[in-house]
Design a protein around this motif. Structure first.
Motif, PDB file in Angstrom:
ATOM      1  N   MET A  10       0.913  -1.139   0.052  1.00  0.00           N
ATOM      2  CA  MET A  10      -0.025  -0.053   0.134  1.00  0.00           C
ATOM      3  C   MET A  10       0.829   1.362   0.012  1.00  0.00           C
ATOM      4  N   LEU A  11       1.939   1.256   0.925  1.00  0.00           N
ATOM      5  CA  LEU A  11       2.658   2.281   0.823  1.00  0.00           C
ATOM      6  C   LEU A  11       3.766   2.714  -0.147  1.00  0.00           C
ATOM      7  N   THR A  12       3.957   1.678  -0.864  1.00  0.00           N
ATOM      8  CA  THR A  12       4.723   1.726  -2.339  1.00  0.00           C
ATOM      9  C   THR A  12       3.736   2.465  -3.316  1.00  0.00           C
ATOM     10  N   LEU A  13       2.600   1.694  -3.469  1.00  0.00           N
ATOM     11  CA  LEU A  13       1.718   2.164  -4.678  1.00  0.00           C
ATOM     12  C   LEU A  13       1.223   3.762  -4.145  1.00  0.00           C
ATOM     13  N   ALA A  14       1.027   4.052  -3.074  1.00  0.00           N
ATOM     14  CA  ALA A  14       0.869   5.358  -2.604  1.00  0.00           C
ATOM     15  C   ALA A  14       1.878   6.608  -3.056  1.00  0.00           C
ATOM     16  N   ALA A  15       3.289   5.903  -2.617  1.00  0.00           N
ATOM     17  CA  ALA A  15       4.432   6.518  -3.125  1.00  0.00           C
ATOM     18  C   ALA A  15       4.573   6.759  -4.439  1.00  0.00           C
ATOM     19  N   ARG A  16       4.313   5.801  -5.281  1.00  0.00           N
ATOM     20  CA  ARG A  16       4.248   5.657  -6.655  1.00  0.00           C
ATOM     21  C   ARG A  16       3.485   6.804  -7.333  1.00  0.00           C
ATOM     22  N   GLY A  17       2.176   6.870  -6.751  1.00  0.00           N
ATOM     23  CA  GLY A  17       1.251   8.038  -7.153  1.00  0.00           C
ATOM     24  C   GLY A  17       1.616   9.392  -6.850  1.00  0.00           C
ATOM     25  N   LEU A  18       2.233   9.366  -5.599  1.00  0.00           N
ATOM     26  CA  LEU A  18       2.879  10.698  -5.233  1.00  0.00           C
ATOM     27  C   LEU A  18       3.988  11.207  -5.894  1.00  0.00           C
ATOM     28  N   GLY A  19       4.682  10.259  -6.263  1.00  0.00           N
ATOM     29  CA  GLY A  19       5.997  10.563  -7.308  1.00  0.00           C
ATOM     30  C   GLY A  19       5.491  10.976  -8.652  1.00  0.00           C
ATOM     31  N   VAL A  32      -2.125   9.077 -12.427  1.00  0.00           N
ATOM     32  CA  VAL A  32      -2.158   8.565 -11.102  1.00  0.00           C
ATOM     33  C   VAL A  32      -3.201   7.249 -11.399  1.00  0.00           C
ATOM     34  N   SER A  33      -3.081   6.044 -10.989  1.00  0.00           N
ATOM     35  CA  SER A  33      -3.903   4.815 -11.413  1.00  0.00           C
ATOM     36  C   SER A  33      -5.040   4.881  -9.989  1.00  0.00           C
ATOM     37  N   THR A  34      -6.098   4.277 -10.362  1.00  0.00           N
ATOM     38  CA  THR A  34      -7.109   4.137  -9.331  1.00  0.00           C
ATOM     39  C   THR A  34      -6.537   3.464  -8.267  1.00  0.00           C
ATOM     40  N   ASP A  35      -5.629   2.409  -8.325  1.00  0.00           N
ATOM     41  CA  ASP A  35      -4.906   1.719  -6.993  1.00  0.00           C
ATOM     42  C   ASP A  35      -3.954   2.339  -6.494  1.00  0.00           C
ATOM     43  N   GLU A  36      -3.440   3.375  -7.148  1.00  0.00           N
ATOM     44  CA  GLU A  36      -2.758   4.379  -6.459  1.00  0.00           C
ATOM     45  C   GLU A  36      -3.258   5.433  -5.619  1.00  0.00           C
ATOM     46  N   ILE A  37      -4.455   5.905  -6.112  1.00  0.00           N
ATOM     47  CA  ILE A  37      -5.209   6.771  -5.246  1.00  0.00           C
ATOM     48  C   ILE A  37      -5.964   5.999  -4.114  1.00  0.00           C
ATOM     49  N   THR A  38      -6.291   4.919  -4.407  1.00  0.00           N
ATOM     50  CA  THR A  38      -6.886   4.026  -3.242  1.00  0.00           C
ATOM     51  C   THR A  38      -5.720   3.740  -2.088  1.00  0.00           C
ATOM     52  N   ALA A  39      -4.735   3.517  -2.684  1.00  0.00           N
ATOM     53  CA  ALA A  39      -3.413   3.325  -1.637  1.00  0.00           C
ATOM     54  C   ALA A  39      -3.100   4.610  -1.073  1.00  0.00           C
TER      55      ALA A  39
END
Length: 71
Positions: A10-19, A32-39
């Protein structure tokens, strides 16, 4: 709905979206993907940010800082 993630996933997906947003601004936000937004949302909740439903008033406390503050 996505399968359940581990905390690290979860933290990795969130960090990738933030990046994406951090490096490309508004253009990155559109990538940003929906998985990244959810994360990202899960990460904010894990760090204590209170969820405010649409139309609800803003609570006096937006960040939960202790276990006793949790509902």
């Amino acid at each position: 709905m996505t399968d359940r993630w581990t905390l690290t996933e979860m933290l990795t997906l969130a960090a990738r979206g933030l990046g994406k947003i951090d490096t490309s601004g508004l253009r990155g936000a559109s990538l940003v993907s929906t998985d990244e937004i959810t994360a990202m949302a899960g990460t904010l909740a894990a760090f204590g940010l209170v969820s405010i439903p649409p139309g609800a008033p803003t609570p006096a406390q937006l960040i939960i800082t202790t276990e006793g503050d949790r509902a």
